[in-house]
Design an enzyme around this catalytic site. Structure first.
Site, short mmCIF file in Angstrom:
data_model
loop_
_atom_site.label_atom_id
_atom_site.label_comp_id
_atom_site.label_asym_id
_atom_site.label_seq_id
_atom_site.Cartn_x
_atom_site.Cartn_y
_atom_site.Cartn_z
N ASN A 10 -2.29 11.66 -21.99
CA ASN A 10 -2.57 12.02 -23.38
C ASN A 10 -1.38 12.82 -23.90
OD1 ASN A 10 -3.59 12.84 -25.83
ND2 ASN A 10 -5.11 14.25 -24.97
N TRP A 11 -0.58 12.17 -24.73
CA TRP A 11 0.64 12.85 -25.24
C TRP A 11 0.31 13.86 -26.33
CZ3 TRP A 11 4.94 8.52 -25.90
CH2 TRP A 11 5.20 7.95 -24.64
N LYS A 12 -0.90 13.81 -26.85
CA LYS A 12 -1.29 14.70 -27.95
C LYS A 12 -0.27 14.62 -29.10
CE LYS A 12 -3.50 17.65 -24.58
NZ LYS A 12 -4.17 18.90 -24.30
N HIS A 96 -12.36 14.23 -27.67
CA HIS A 96 -11.54 15.23 -26.96
C HIS A 96 -11.95 16.62 -27.44
CE1 HIS A 96 -8.11 17.49 -25.51
NE2 HIS A 96 -7.85 16.48 -24.69
N GLU A 98 -10.28 19.11 -28.18
CA GLU A 98 -9.47 19.63 -29.29
C GLU A 98 -9.98 19.06 -30.62
OE1 GLU A 98 -5.70 18.52 -27.60
OE2 GLU A 98 -5.98 20.04 -26.06
N GLU A 168 -13.68 16.87 -18.91
CA GLU A 168 -12.57 17.79 -19.09
C GLU A 168 -13.10 19.19 -19.40
OE1 GLU A 168 -8.81 15.58 -20.28
OE2 GLU A 168 -9.91 15.90 -22.12
N GLY A 174 -4.81 22.57 -20.52
CA GLY A 174 -3.58 23.22 -20.98
C GLY A 174 -3.46 24.67 -20.54
N SER A 214 -5.41 20.20 -16.64
CA SER A 214 -4.26 20.68 -15.86
C SER A 214 -4.03 19.90 -14.57
CB SER A 214 -4.40 22.18 -15.56
OG SER A 214 -4.39 22.91 -16.78
N GLY A 235 -2.82 15.62 -19.67
CA GLY A 235 -2.12 16.01 -20.89
C GLY A 235 -0.67 16.36 -20.59
N GLY A 236 -0.40 17.64 -20.43
CA GLY A 236 0.97 18.15 -20.27
C GLY A 236 1.80 17.38 -19.25
C1 PEP Z 1 -6.00 16.72 -22.02
O1 PEP Z 1 -5.49 16.99 -23.07
O2 PEP Z 1 -6.84 15.81 -21.99
C2 PEP Z 1 -5.64 17.50 -20.84
C3 PEP Z 1 -6.35 17.35 -19.76
O3 PEP Z 1 -4.54 18.33 -20.94
P1 PEP Z 1 -3.80 19.09 -19.73
O4 PEP Z 1 -3.61 18.09 -18.62
O5 PEP Z 1 -2.52 19.55 -20.30
O6 PEP Z 1 -4.70 20.21 -19.30
#
Ligand code: PEP
Length: 254
Positions: A10-12, A96, A98, A168, A174, A214, A235-236
């Site tokens: 997920n590049w967000k 999600h 967010e 999640e 994050g 994460s 994500g990251g």
């Molecule tokens: C996400 O945005 O779905 C996520 C899991 O982010 P991260 O891996 O950065 O925690």
């Protein structure tokens, strides 16, 4: 669709155009493993590049990070499920944390998004997860089960075959803090059991449940030991081709 091993990135809202193209090239150069299914949720402005390059040339899949719950209309700035389908995007991420937090998306709205996505032939990656307060109160399992019941339980067996769940925990997104492999497995097993008891064992056995929060090269192997963990939403760590490749490889070996 039967349970699959899925690495989803997920590049967000990251990467300008040139950097996004470079990341696609870098991912291609890592030679992603063929034994797993890889999906990249890129910013909507790059979806067509994603379809043309990631899907048609590299053989990976592409997801939108969101779609609107209405089929079309006066919703300035929004993107419809049928627009996604018209450029051959196969997946959409819905719910999600967010989106739930910053855009106040509720279970009912998310159920409508799931409906419009499925009716346009998209596969849904449906996110769920609890806040730190809920985790500390010990109510995390009922809370997440409720999210799934409220947004997915109206679906037919056939529709469920196009749904992937991503658990999640919000406190792990994050933050650098990951759920332990036991915490992830506990929730994934609880979700599968609830689906078996309240919907059908067939749906429960076949739905893929990803963990997100994460996930990085250092912890991916341990997370994937969970019997009910079918992959990750990352994500990251998906913004770096080499790191993402290590996660894909860990999943392929699991
Ligand atoms: C996400 O945005 O779905 C996520 C899991 O982010 P991260 O891996 O950065 O925690």
């Amino acid at each position: 669709m039967p349970r699959r091993k899925i690495a989803a990135g997920n590049w967000k809202m990251n990467k300008n155009y040139d950097d996004a193209l470079q990341l696609i090239r870098d991912i291609s150069a890592t030679n992603p493993p063929k034994e797993i299914h890889t999906v990249l949720a890129v910013p909507s402005i790059y979806l067509k590049n994603g379809v043309d390059m990631l899907m048609h040339i590299i053989g990976l899949d592409v997801a939108a990070q969101n779609c609107h719950q209405e089929p079309s209309g006066a919703y300035t700035g929004e993107i419809s499920a049928s627009m996604l389908s018209s450029i051959s995007v196969p997946y959409v991420v819905i719910g999600h944390s967010e989106r739930r937090e910053y855009f106040h998306e509720n279970s009912q709205q998310l159920a409508s998004k799931v409906d419009v996505a499925l009716s346009n032939g998209l596969q849904v990656i449906f996110c769920c997860g609890e806040s730190l307060d809920i985790r500390k109160s010990g109510n995390h399992v009922p809370h997440v089960c409720k999210q799934i019941r409220e947004s997915l339980f109206h679906l037919s067996d056939d529709q469920w075959s196009n749904v992937i769940i991503a658990y999640e925990p919000i406190w792990a997104i994050g933050t650098g803090e990951t759920a332990s492999p036991e915490q992830a497995q506990e929730m994934h097993q609880a979700l599968r059991t609830m689906i078996a008891n309240e919907k059908s064992s067939n749906i429960a056995e076949n739905v893929s449940i990803l963990y997100g929060g994460s996930v990085k090269p250092a912890n991916a192997k341990d997370i994937f030991t969970g019997e009910d963990v079918d992959g990750a939403l990352v994500g990251g760590a998906s913004l770096n081709a080499d790191g993402f490749k290590e996660i894909m490889d860990a999943l392929a070996r699991s």
